[in-house]
Design a protein around this motif. Structure first.
Motif, PDB file in Angstrom:
ATOM      1  N   ALA A 231       1.155  55.227  38.217  1.00 26.92           N
ATOM      2  CA  ALA A 231      -0.231  55.265  38.716  1.00 26.92           C
ATOM      3  C   ALA A 231      -0.295  53.723  39.204  1.00 26.92           C
ATOM      4  CB  ALA A 231      -1.230  55.736  37.548  1.00 26.92           C
ATOM      5  N   ARG A 232       0.185  53.050  38.625  1.00 32.64           N
ATOM      6  CA  ARG A 232      -0.418  51.346  39.040  1.00 32.64           C
ATOM      7  C   ARG A 232       0.426  51.205  40.663  1.00 32.64           C
ATOM      8  NH1 ARG A 232       1.033  46.104  35.612  1.00 32.64           N
ATOM      9  NH2 ARG A 232      -0.338  44.656  36.486  1.00 32.64           N
ATOM     10  N   GLN A 233       1.576  51.605  40.648  1.00 32.08           N
ATOM     11  CA  GLN A 233       2.265  51.448  42.223  1.00 32.08           C
ATOM     12  C   GLN A 233       1.729  52.415  42.999  1.00 32.08           C
ATOM     13  OE1 GLN A 233       5.542  49.251  42.601  1.00 32.08           O
ATOM     14  NE2 GLN A 233       4.204  49.574  44.307  1.00 32.08           N
ATOM     15  N   LEU A 234       1.098  53.500  42.381  1.00 31.71           N
ATOM     16  CA  LEU A 234       0.799  54.405  43.446  1.00 31.71           C
ATOM     17  C   LEU A 234      -0.684  53.904  44.201  1.00 31.71           C
ATOM     18  CD1 LEU A 234       0.417  57.234  44.763  1.00 31.71           C
ATOM     19  CD2 LEU A 234      -0.631  58.150  42.573  1.00 31.71           C
ATOM     20  N   ALA A 235      -1.467  53.056  43.085  1.00 32.78           N
ATOM     21  CA  ALA A 235      -2.743  52.779  43.643  1.00 32.78           C
ATOM     22  C   ALA A 235      -2.551  51.645  44.437  1.00 32.78           C
ATOM     23  CB  ALA A 235      -3.611  52.331  42.494  1.00 32.78           C
ATOM     24  N   HIS A 236      -1.643  50.992  44.248  1.00 30.67           N
ATOM     25  CA  HIS A 236      -1.202  49.766  45.462  1.00 30.67           C
ATOM     26  C   HIS A 236      -0.964  50.302  46.780  1.00 30.67           C
ATOM     27  CE1 HIS A 236       0.026  46.121  46.855  1.00 30.67           C
ATOM     28  NE2 HIS A 236       1.365  46.282  46.979  1.00 30.67           N
ATOM     29  N   THR A 237       0.017  51.465  46.548  1.00 29.95           N
ATOM     30  CA  THR A 237       0.349  52.075  48.003  1.00 29.95           C
ATOM     31  C   THR A 237      -0.785  52.789  48.640  1.00 29.95           C
ATOM     32  OG1 THR A 237       2.375  52.427  46.829  1.00 29.95           O
ATOM     33  CG2 THR A 237       1.953  53.786  49.142  1.00 29.95           C
ATOM     34  N   ILE A 238      -1.749  53.362  47.882  1.00 30.93           N
ATOM     35  CA  ILE A 238      -2.864  53.924  48.616  1.00 30.93           C
ATOM     36  C   ILE A 238      -3.747  52.873  49.243  1.00 30.93           C
ATOM     37  CG2 ILE A 238      -5.048  55.041  48.114  1.00 30.93           C
ATOM     38  CD1 ILE A 238      -3.517  56.684  46.063  1.00 30.93           C
ATOM     39  N   SER A 239      -3.866  51.501  48.543  1.00 33.41           N
ATOM     40  CA  SER A 239      -4.588  50.662  49.182  1.00 33.41           C
ATOM     41  C   SER A 239      -4.108  50.085  50.488  1.00 33.41           C
ATOM     42  CB  SER A 239      -4.919  49.442  48.106  1.00 33.41           C
ATOM     43  OG  SER A 239      -5.507  50.011  47.292  1.00 33.41           O
ATOM     44  N   LYS A 240      -2.564  50.019  50.436  1.00 32.81           N
ATOM     45  CA  LYS A 240      -1.897  49.482  51.681  1.00 32.81           C
ATOM     46  C   LYS A 240      -1.976  50.580  52.808  1.00 32.81           C
ATOM     47  CE  LYS A 240       2.078  48.770  50.144  1.00 32.81           C
ATOM     48  NZ  LYS A 240       3.715  48.529  50.278  1.00 32.81           N
ATOM     49  N   LEU A 241      -1.980  51.827  52.655  1.00 33.84           N
ATOM     50  CA  LEU A 241      -2.221  52.926  53.240  1.00 33.84           C
ATOM     51  C   LEU A 241      -3.668  52.853  54.155  1.00 33.84           C
ATOM     52  CD1 LEU A 241      -0.191  55.795  51.717  1.00 33.84           C
ATOM     53  CD2 LEU A 241       0.569  54.384  53.773  1.00 33.84           C
ATOM     54  N   LEU A 242      -4.436  52.597  53.217  1.00 36.96           N
ATOM     55  CA  LEU A 242      -6.076  52.801  53.535  1.00 36.96           C
ATOM     56  C   LEU A 242      -6.172  51.527  54.486  1.00 36.96           C
ATOM     57  CD1 LEU A 242      -7.871  54.195  50.536  1.00 36.96           C
ATOM     58  CD2 LEU A 242      -7.199  55.399  52.524  1.00 36.96           C
ATOM     59  N   SER A 243      -5.619  50.393  54.290  1.00 32.97           N
ATOM     60  CA  SER A 243      -5.913  49.138  55.011  1.00 32.97           C
ATOM     61  C   SER A 243      -5.005  49.164  56.183  1.00 32.97           C
ATOM     62  CB  SER A 243      -5.720  47.925  53.940  1.00 32.97           C
ATOM     63  OG  SER A 243      -6.157  48.070  52.812  1.00 32.97           O
ATOM     64  N   SER A 244      -4.351  50.073  56.494  1.00 34.51           N
ATOM     65  CA  SER A 244      -3.494  50.091  57.833  1.00 34.51           C
ATOM     66  C   SER A 244      -4.280  50.036  59.110  1.00 34.51           C
ATOM     67  CB  SER A 244      -2.405  50.970  57.725  1.00 34.51           C
ATOM     68  OG  SER A 244      -1.617  51.174  58.869  1.00 34.51           O
ATOM     69  N   PRO A 245      -3.806  49.451  60.145  1.00 36.92           N
ATOM     70  CA  PRO A 245      -4.451  50.056  61.234  1.00 36.92           C
ATOM     71  C   PRO A 245      -4.232  51.241  62.228  1.00 36.92           C
ATOM     72  CG  PRO A 245      -3.037  48.206  61.680  1.00 36.92           C
ATOM     73  CD  PRO A 245      -2.900  48.488  60.313  1.00 36.92           C
ATOM     74  N   LEU A 246      -3.187  51.935  61.412  1.00 36.12           N
ATOM     75  CA  LEU A 246      -2.678  53.219  62.236  1.00 36.12           C
ATOM     76  C   LEU A 246      -3.361  54.403  61.249  1.00 36.12           C
ATOM     77  CD1 LEU A 246       1.169  52.454  62.317  1.00 36.12           C
ATOM     78  CD2 LEU A 246      -0.451  52.780  64.381  1.00 36.12           C
ATOM     79  N   LYS A 247      -3.813  55.307  62.091  1.00 44.00           N
ATOM     80  CA  LYS A 247      -4.542  56.246  61.529  1.00 44.00           C
ATOM     81  C   LYS A 247      -3.898  57.220  60.902  1.00 44.00           C
ATOM     82  CE  LYS A 247      -8.389  56.400  65.037  1.00 44.00           C
ATOM     83  NZ  LYS A 247      -7.902  55.261  65.712  1.00 44.00           N
ATOM     84  N   GLU A 248      -2.452  57.334  61.152  1.00 44.55           N
ATOM     85  CA  GLU A 248      -1.817  58.367  60.144  1.00 44.55           C
ATOM     86  C   GLU A 248      -1.659  57.813  58.725  1.00 44.55           C
ATOM     87  OE1 GLU A 248       2.646  60.610  59.793  1.00 44.55           O
ATOM     88  OE2 GLU A 248       2.316  58.628  60.944  1.00 44.55           O
ATOM     89  N   MET A 249      -1.517  56.489  58.522  1.00 47.56           N
ATOM     90  CA  MET A 249      -1.237  55.782  57.317  1.00 47.56           C
ATOM     91  C   MET A 249      -2.803  55.976  56.619  1.00 47.56           C
ATOM     92  SD  MET A 249       1.567  54.893  57.948  1.00 47.56           S
ATOM     93  CE  MET A 249       2.747  54.493  59.403  1.00 47.56           C
ATOM     94  N   ASN A 250      -3.749  55.992  56.993  1.00 44.05           N
ATOM     95  CA  ASN A 250      -5.124  56.254  56.742  1.00 44.05           C
ATOM     96  C   ASN A 250      -5.271  57.444  56.035  1.00 44.05           C
ATOM     97  OD1 ASN A 250      -6.866  53.940  59.283  1.00 44.05           O
ATOM     98  ND2 ASN A 250      -5.615  53.357  57.453  1.00 44.05           N
ATOM     99  N   MET A 251      -4.864  58.297  57.015  1.00 44.80           N
ATOM    100  CA  MET A 251      -5.017  59.939  56.634  1.00 44.80           C
ATOM    101  C   MET A 251      -4.079  60.103  55.318  1.00 44.80           C
ATOM    102  SD  MET A 251      -4.365  62.917  59.126  1.00 44.80           S
ATOM    103  CE  MET A 251      -2.686  62.512  59.263  1.00 44.80           C
ATOM    104  N   ILE A 252      -3.034  59.626  55.197  1.00 43.40           N
ATOM    105  CA  ILE A 252      -2.049  59.852  54.080  1.00 43.40           C
ATOM    106  C   ILE A 252      -2.844  59.224  52.969  1.00 43.40           C
ATOM    107  CG2 ILE A 252       0.407  59.180  53.286  1.00 43.40           C
ATOM    108  CD1 ILE A 252       1.359  59.659  56.121  1.00 43.40           C
ATOM    109  N   GLY A 253      -3.176  58.059  53.052  1.00 42.67           N
ATOM    110  CA  GLY A 253      -3.642  57.422  51.856  1.00 42.67           C
ATOM    111  C   GLY A 253      -4.932  58.297  51.557  1.00 42.67           C
ATOM    112  N   GLU A 254      -5.706  58.591  52.185  1.00 37.66           N
ATOM    113  CA  GLU A 254      -6.767  59.455  51.810  1.00 37.66           C
ATOM    114  C   GLU A 254      -6.577  60.840  51.233  1.00 37.66           C
ATOM    115  OE1 GLU A 254      -8.802  60.000  55.635  1.00 37.66           O
ATOM    116  OE2 GLU A 254      -9.574  58.089  55.522  1.00 37.66           O
ATOM    117  N   MET A 255      -5.396  61.423  51.497  1.00 34.61           N
ATOM    118  CA  MET A 255      -5.142  62.719  51.116  1.00 34.61           C
ATOM    119  C   MET A 255      -4.243  62.365  49.528  1.00 34.61           C
ATOM    120  SD  MET A 255      -3.539  64.616  54.415  1.00 34.61           S
ATOM    121  CE  MET A 255      -3.328  66.223  53.771  1.00 34.61           C
ATOM    122  N   LEU A 256      -3.415  61.172  49.771  1.00 34.55           N
ATOM    123  CA  LEU A 256      -2.771  60.886  48.324  1.00 34.55           C
ATOM    124  C   LEU A 256      -3.896  60.792  47.321  1.00 34.55           C
ATOM    125  CD1 LEU A 256      -0.081  58.382  49.454  1.00 34.55           C
ATOM    126  CD2 LEU A 256       0.231  60.484  48.425  1.00 34.55           C
TER     127      LEU A 256
END
Length: 522
Positions: A231-256
């Protein structure tokens, strides 16, 4: 994203017991025995099916056991008591994890995730994490087609959309077109010899064919990924995805975040986008533009930095384990040793390794940094060495593309180059306006730079693993170059590195033969 499947009510009841949803491309597994999850994750590598469909098919292979499972799930006692216990556990976790900041507690919560219908480009962002385990759909065993590609929203709404669609159709047209001629060439140069199982030979030939034509696949090709993460690594990954300028990464972060919160509700509460990531990315890009550097051609593999006096450091570290004196005193002694004395210590430490052993941890005390230019397909494989420290540059067409020998020898080079030149032309047309989004249209055969730092122990593992005959030709060359550099500069430290330089027409054949023998024993 993922294709929606139809299930009976009984099937839904069973699948809902094991998965957080049945109709979304991102889901979390639950109630899985760890060994069962490991098996299911591995199936991504060899199957076109989604994990849920694959799991259901596996269960239904034993009808009697499937009926028992349905009955057990039906009779399970959940209800209020179970719900109450879960709520109490969450309250406890919130107190310690959120109230006291002991986020390391989150490392004890491990989940298995399935990500389906995400782009190859997105998998590289997700896999840029050290404390995880991944298995991705293989380009070596599975054929792809243009029915499943991701087109970035900005590109879809741009004036280039029709050209992009046309290009992707053309790339997959050539990809499919090259299936047969490349396979025919492989079978011609590597005929099935007497005593070889034909099924194993067929699979080995097909794998070599796919190894060549995968260079055409664009990074927007959708793929599947099995991911085991705490969960700790997952939380970090989600933050990185949500902070990306690419919309696909944001979408994956939100769904995760949405799906994993169903089973890790207290541990992911603060996994949001981070201004630190967003502002730093923006400011550093502007700063880098102001710094002018003359570009010149260099070797594809360059050792750019290494630890100071690595021989002495390693010998001292080995002795440190078996002595009871301070490191500095041991190092002083090692510095005045003869080359023969140092070699005797190194030999004693490593000479007893068998084929299935790896050096012990003292070899981790020195580091080597390599700057590599390689095709994106090879990068996908080498990025999996997560113990290494890795830095990536944006994927561009600036370093041109590689042409696999099998495509040349099969007489398909002109068609291949026609496709790649068309990619390059459109890339340069759209990159100024959409530099990040333009990465999606580049094929895996285009080259990129990759900075990687690894310790000596990892180098032993890396070179041995990546130079076996069953390895892909592209990264096999890179690993062999690592060995040449190390052997030239550090002969003592490289003495026990295993570099397999043998040439086999079908590198996968022995492995496939082994699989056939194992099948007969079942």
């Amino acid at each position: 994203m993922a294709k929606k499947m139809q299930y009976s009510k009984e099937e839904e009841k069973v699948l809902n017991f094991f998965f957080t949803n049945l109709d979304k491309p991102i889901f979390v597994t639950k109630n899985f025995h760890p060994e069962v999850w490991a098996l299911m994750q591995a199936r991504y590598s060899r199957s076109r099916e989604g994990l849920r469909e694959s799991f259901l098919s596996l269960l239904k292979e034993e009808p009697e056991n499937f009926e028992k499972l349905k009955e057990e799930i039906k009779n399970l006692e959940g209800g209020i008591k179970s719900k109450h216990a879960i709520e109490k556990a969450i309250q406890f976790m919130e107190k310690w994890v959120l109230g006291y900041g002991h986020s390391s507690i989150a490392e004890g919560a491990v989940v298995g995730l399935g990500l389906e219908g995400i782009s190859i480009l997105a998998t590289k962002k997700i896999e840029d994490n050290r404390l995880c385990s991944f298995i991705e759909k293989s380009t070596r065993y599975v054929s792809f087609d243009n029915s499943s590609v991701y087109i970035d929203e900005d590109l879809k709404n741009s004036e280039y959309y029709e050209e992009i669609k046309s290009l992707l159709d053309f790339l997959f047209e050539i990809y499919i077109e090259l299936h047969e001629p490349v396979l025919e060439y492989v079978k011609k140069v590597a005929p099935c010899e007497e005593g070889v199982t034909k099924a194993a030979w067929e699979r080995a030939c097909a794998a070599r064919r796919f190894d060549a034509i995968r260079y055409l696949l664009p990074t927007c090709t959708k793929t599947s990924l099995g991911w085991t993460v705490n969960a700790r690594q997952l939380a970090h990954t989600i933050s990185k995805l949500l902070s990306s300028p690419l919309k696909e990464m944001n979408m994956i972060g939100e769904m995760l975040k949405e799906e994993t919160s169903k089973v890790l509700s207290s541990l992911l509460k603060y996994s949001d986008k981070k201004e630190y990531f967003i502002k730093t990315e923006k400011e550093m890009k502007e700063l880098a533009k102001k710094i002018k550097i003359e570009n010149e051609n260099v070797e594809n593999v360059v050792l750019v930095r290494s630890s100071e006096n690595p021989d002495e450091m390693i010998i001292s570290s080995i002795l440190y384990r078996y002595k009871n004196e301070p490191f500095e005193k041991i190092l002083e002694k090692v510095k005045i040793m003869s080359a023969k004395e140092k070699e005797e210590i190194f030999d004693s430490y490593l000479k007893n390794m068998s084929d299935f052993d790896w050096p012990m941890r003292e070899l981790e005390h020195v580091q080597f940094t390599f700057d590599i230019v390689m095709d994106y397909g090879a990068f996908r494989d080498l990025q999996r060495h997560r113990i290494c420290t890795q830095t990536n540059q944006i994927f561009t067409a600036d370093l041109d593309y590689d042409i696999p020998k099998d495509i040349i020898n099969a007489g398909c080079a002109d068609r291949y180059k026609e496709a790649m030149e068309r990619v390059k032309k459109l890339y340069y047309k759209i990159k100024d306006k959409y530099p990040l989004q333009a990465q999606y249209i580049l094929s895996l055969g285009f080259k990129k730079r990759f900075l990687i730092t690894m310790n000596l122990r990892e180098l032993y593992y890396f070179i041995k693993l990546r130079t076996t005959p069953l390895a892909h030709e592209s990264y096999r060359r890179i690993a062999s170059k690592f060995y040449e550099i190390m052997k030239s500069k550090y002969p003592l430290l490289s003495k026990y590195i295993i570099c397999n330089c043998s040439q086999e027409e079908l590198g996968r054949l022995k492995s496939e033969e082994k699989t056939e023998r194992a099948k007969k024993l079942l």
